[in-house]
Design an enzyme around this catalytic site. Structure first.
Site, PDB file in Angstrom:
ATOM      1  N   GLN A   1      -7.075  -4.323   1.935  1.00 53.97           N
ATOM      2  CA  GLN A   1      -8.268  -3.488   1.801  1.00 53.97           C
ATOM      3  C   GLN A   1      -8.157  -2.663   0.517  1.00 53.97           C
ATOM      4  O   GLN A   1      -7.614  -1.565   0.513  1.00 53.97           O
ATOM      5  CB  GLN A   1      -8.427  -2.571   3.019  1.00 53.97           C
ATOM      6  CG  GLN A   1      -9.738  -1.833   2.995  1.00 53.97           C
ATOM      7  CD  GLN A   1      -9.999  -1.057   4.274  1.00 53.97           C
ATOM      8  OE1 GLN A   1      -9.237  -1.084   5.216  1.00 53.97           O
ATOM      9  NE2 GLN A   1     -11.102  -0.351   4.283  1.00 53.97           N
ATOM     10  N   PHE A   2      -8.703  -3.204  -0.578  1.00 52.64           N
ATOM     11  CA  PHE A   2      -8.610  -2.537  -1.878  1.00 52.64           C
ATOM     12  C   PHE A   2      -9.310  -1.186  -1.891  1.00 52.64           C
ATOM     13  O   PHE A   2      -8.990  -0.313  -2.688  1.00 52.64           O
ATOM     14  CB  PHE A   2      -9.134  -3.439  -3.004  1.00 52.64           C
ATOM     15  CG  PHE A   2     -10.629  -3.478  -3.124  1.00 52.64           C
ATOM     16  CD1 PHE A   2     -11.272  -2.649  -4.029  1.00 52.64           C
ATOM     17  CD2 PHE A   2     -11.386  -4.335  -2.345  1.00 52.64           C
ATOM     18  CE1 PHE A   2     -12.653  -2.679  -4.153  1.00 52.64           C
ATOM     19  CE2 PHE A   2     -12.755  -4.367  -2.458  1.00 52.64           C
ATOM     20  CZ  PHE A   2     -13.396  -3.541  -3.364  1.00 52.64           C
ATOM     21  N   THR A   3     -10.252  -0.973  -0.974  1.00 52.74           N
ATOM     22  CA  THR A   3     -11.006   0.283  -0.968  1.00 52.74           C
ATOM     23  C   THR A   3     -10.141   1.490  -0.587  1.00 52.74           C
ATOM     24  O   THR A   3     -10.597   2.631  -0.725  1.00 52.74           O
ATOM     25  CB  THR A   3     -12.220   0.208  -0.018  1.00 52.74           C
ATOM     26  OG1 THR A   3     -11.760  -0.065   1.304  1.00 52.74           O
ATOM     27  CG2 THR A   3     -13.200  -0.860  -0.484  1.00 52.74           C
TER      28      THR A   3
END
Length: 149
Positions: free
Chosen positions: A78-80
């Site tokens: 989850q890059f966010t």
């Protein structure tokens, strides 16, 4: 590296309506990579995740690790997790690891995790995933290797 760890009764990952991974009782770990992360960051997150004593023992105290509890782990990229919202309304992801580099890093991270913990599953890097979670507790822990290393 950042990880958001949730103790779950069950969790699953679906892509295009098809379930690609699922676990029963265990940990759902969302993981994001910083552009300066290294193997040391991976080692820390893996070791800490496996060792966290957040499962209840017979006296209902959080004294058991995921291994002690005989539980499972599901990891989802989850890059966010590195979204910076200090300016404006749209998050900046300038400190996230670039996608091509992050995919290679994720593959290595997954391999390391699998070698460290046998009851392990994962999502698909870069896919548009739907995550189903039944949080147990709720128990949610946030790990950030930059605050340690």
């Amino acid at each position: 590296m950042r990880a958001v760890i949730q103790r779950v009764s069950r969790a699953s990952v679906s892509v295009d309506g098809d379930t690609v991974s699922s676990i029963g009782r265990g940990l759902l770990i969302f993981v994001g990579f910083h552009k300066n992360d290294s193997i040391a960051d991976s080692d820390y997150i893996i070791s800490k995740s496996i060792g966290l004593r957040i499962f209840e023992d017979s006296e209902r105290l959080m004294n058991l690790s995921v291994s002690d509890a005989g539980a499972e782990i599901l990891v989802v990229s989850q890059f966010t997790l590195y979204g910076d919202t200090r300016r404006g309304k749209r998050p900046s992801f300038s400190t996230s690891m670039p996608s091509a580099e992050a995919e290679l890093f994720y593959d290595t991270f997954i391999k390391q995790f699998r070698e460290s913990f046998s009851s392990f599953k994962c999502g698909i890097f870069g896919a548009d995933m739907e995550i189903s979670i039944v949080n147990s507790g709720p128990v949610t822990i946030i790990l950030d290797s930059s605050k340690i290393l």
